[in-house]
Design a protein around this motif. Structure first.
Motif, PDB file in Angstrom:
ATOM      1  N   VAL A   1     -76.702 -31.449  -9.599  1.00 17.99           N
ATOM      2  CA  VAL A   1     -77.513 -30.390 -10.209  1.00 17.99           C
ATOM      3  C   VAL A   1     -78.977 -30.722  -9.950  1.00 17.99           C
ATOM      4  O   VAL A   1     -79.429 -31.836 -10.229  1.00 17.99           O
ATOM      5  CB  VAL A   1     -77.239 -30.283 -11.718  1.00 17.99           C
ATOM      6  CG1 VAL A   1     -78.220 -29.315 -12.379  1.00 17.99           C
ATOM      7  CG2 VAL A   1     -75.809 -29.863 -11.985  1.00 17.99           C
TER       8      VAL A   1
ATOM      9  N   LEU B   1     -71.261 -24.842 -16.315  1.00 17.65           N
ATOM     10  CA  LEU B   1     -72.577 -25.221 -16.840  1.00 17.65           C
ATOM     11  C   LEU B   1     -73.040 -24.222 -17.902  1.00 17.65           C
ATOM     12  O   LEU B   1     -73.505 -24.621 -18.973  1.00 17.65           O
ATOM     13  CB  LEU B   1     -73.598 -25.298 -15.706  1.00 17.65           C
ATOM     14  CG  LEU B   1     -75.005 -25.724 -16.124  1.00 17.65           C
ATOM     15  CD1 LEU B   1     -75.013 -27.172 -16.605  1.00 17.65           C
ATOM     16  CD2 LEU B   1     -75.979 -25.546 -14.973  1.00 17.65           C
TER      17      LEU B   1
ATOM     18  N   MET C   1     -70.377 -31.853 -16.127  1.00 16.96           N
ATOM     19  CA  MET C   1     -71.144 -30.619 -15.971  1.00 16.96           C
ATOM     20  C   MET C   1     -71.240 -29.885 -17.306  1.00 16.96           C
ATOM     21  O   MET C   1     -72.301 -29.414 -17.697  1.00 16.96           O
ATOM     22  CB  MET C   1     -70.497 -29.717 -14.913  1.00 16.96           C
ATOM     23  CG  MET C   1     -71.251 -28.432 -14.650  1.00 16.96           C
ATOM     24  SD  MET C   1     -72.730 -28.658 -13.647  1.00 16.96           S
ATOM     25  CE  MET C   1     -71.972 -28.883 -12.038  1.00 16.96           C
TER      26      MET C   1
ATOM     27  N   ARG D   1     -70.439 -32.956  -8.116  1.00 15.28           N
ATOM     28  CA  ARG D   1     -71.519 -32.009  -7.870  1.00 15.28           C
ATOM     29  C   ARG D   1     -72.856 -32.686  -8.101  1.00 15.28           C
ATOM     30  O   ARG D   1     -72.928 -33.741  -8.731  1.00 15.28           O
ATOM     31  CB  ARG D   1     -71.440 -30.826  -8.844  1.00 15.28           C
ATOM     32  CG  ARG D   1     -70.627 -29.639  -8.441  1.00 15.28           C
ATOM     33  CD  ARG D   1     -69.189 -29.895  -8.349  1.00 15.28           C
ATOM     34  NE  ARG D   1     -68.456 -28.601  -8.344  1.00 15.28           N
ATOM     35  CZ  ARG D   1     -67.239 -28.501  -7.932  1.00 15.28           C
ATOM     36  NH1 ARG D   1     -66.595 -29.547  -7.496  1.00 15.28           N
ATOM     37  NH2 ARG D   1     -66.623 -27.339  -7.954  1.00 15.28           N
TER      38      ARG D   1
ATOM     39  N   ILE E   1     -76.717 -25.853  -8.112  1.00 18.07           N
ATOM     40  CA  ILE E   1     -75.555 -26.739  -8.121  1.00 18.07           C
ATOM     41  C   ILE E   1     -75.062 -26.866  -6.690  1.00 18.07           C
ATOM     42  O   ILE E   1     -74.781 -25.868  -6.028  1.00 18.07           O
ATOM     43  CB  ILE E   1     -74.431 -26.203  -9.023  1.00 18.07           C
ATOM     44  CG1 ILE E   1     -74.944 -26.004 -10.444  1.00 18.07           C
ATOM     45  CG2 ILE E   1     -73.239 -27.164  -8.990  1.00 18.07           C
ATOM     46  CD1 ILE E   1     -73.945 -25.325 -11.362  1.00 18.07           C
TER      47      ILE E   1
ATOM     48  N   ILE F   1     -82.087 -23.728 -11.311  1.00 16.10           N
ATOM     49  CA  ILE F   1     -81.042 -24.751 -11.345  1.00 16.10           C
ATOM     50  C   ILE F   1     -80.081 -24.464 -10.202  1.00 16.10           C
ATOM     51  O   ILE F   1     -79.481 -23.388 -10.135  1.00 16.10           O
ATOM     52  CB  ILE F   1     -80.302 -24.774 -12.693  1.00 16.10           C
ATOM     53  CG1 ILE F   1     -81.282 -25.097 -13.826  1.00 16.10           C
ATOM     54  CG2 ILE F   1     -79.156 -25.785 -12.644  1.00 16.10           C
ATOM     55  CD1 ILE F   1     -80.652 -25.139 -15.213  1.00 16.10           C
TER      56      ILE F   1
ATOM     57  N   LYS G   1     -71.027 -23.009 -11.876  1.00 17.32           N
ATOM     58  CA  LYS G   1     -72.058 -22.235 -12.587  1.00 17.32           C
ATOM     59  C   LYS G   1     -71.570 -21.795 -13.961  1.00 17.32           C
ATOM     60  O   LYS G   1     -72.294 -21.910 -14.952  1.00 17.32           O
ATOM     61  CB  LYS G   1     -72.476 -21.018 -11.751  1.00 17.32           C
ATOM     62  CG  LYS G   1     -73.170 -21.367 -10.440  1.00 17.32           C
ATOM     63  CD  LYS G   1     -73.605 -20.155  -9.655  1.00 17.32           C
ATOM     64  CE  LYS G   1     -72.485 -19.258  -9.197  1.00 17.32           C
ATOM     65  NZ  LYS G   1     -71.580 -19.840  -8.204  1.00 17.32           N
TER      66      LYS G   1
END
Length: 158
Positions: free
Chosen positions: A151, A50, A20, A149, A131, A129, A47
């Motif tokens: 994305v 990222l 990520m 995860r 996730i 975006i 979040k």
């Protein structure tokens, strides 16, 4: 990550937090002034991981942390590039309050967590975006931090 373009609509698997972060670095290298990102995902989805990677890719001053209690945090560039403005819209009571934050949308990369309600007030176009992470069974069955995860990137308003 490879040198291929990642800022494109699609779905990308993220097996680990390190993946990520690396994906964020690649995204940051492709973003520029005026780019608005609405970042969505459940608590603990990644979040901030990222966004931390995006900040590294942009070459901004850190550390990049969640702006939950300050609502917005600006990270200036260390490499004569654009700053990163990281916003948490969760605590805004309405979309018009985002205007009070006086965001420099034209000269920054702006990431807004929980920003569905405010994106249309700020811009005609943005990157969405999302996730996603699978929901684990009992808390002791799976290490939530290291769950894989996904994305998903979409372009809105184009």
């Amino acid at each position: 990550m490879t040198d291929q373009t990642v800022l494109t609509p699609g779905t990308f698997p993220m097996p680990t937090p390190a993946d990520m972060h690396a994906f964020g670095i690649a995204l940051g290298r492709e973003l520029g002034a005026g780019d608005l990102i609405v970042l969505t995902g459940p608590l603990g989805a990644g979040k901030t991981t990222l966004t931390r990677g995006i900040g590294e890719g942009l070459g901004v001053r850190g550390p990049v942390t969640s702006p939950t209690f300050v609502l917005a945090r600006t990270h200036p560039s260390l490499v004569d590039g654009v700053p990163l403005v990281h916003v948490d819209a969760y605590r805004l009571s309405n979309a018009l309050e985002v205007d009070d934050l006086d965001l420099d949308l034209d000269h920054s990369v702006v990431i807004i967590e929980w920003g569905h309600e405010v994106a249309g007030v700020l811009a005609d176009e943005w990157w969405e975006i999302t996730i996603e992470r699978p929901t684990a069974g009992a808390a002791d069955e799976m290490d939530v931090e290291s769950e894989p995860r996904t994305v998903r990137i979409e372009r809105v308003g184009v």
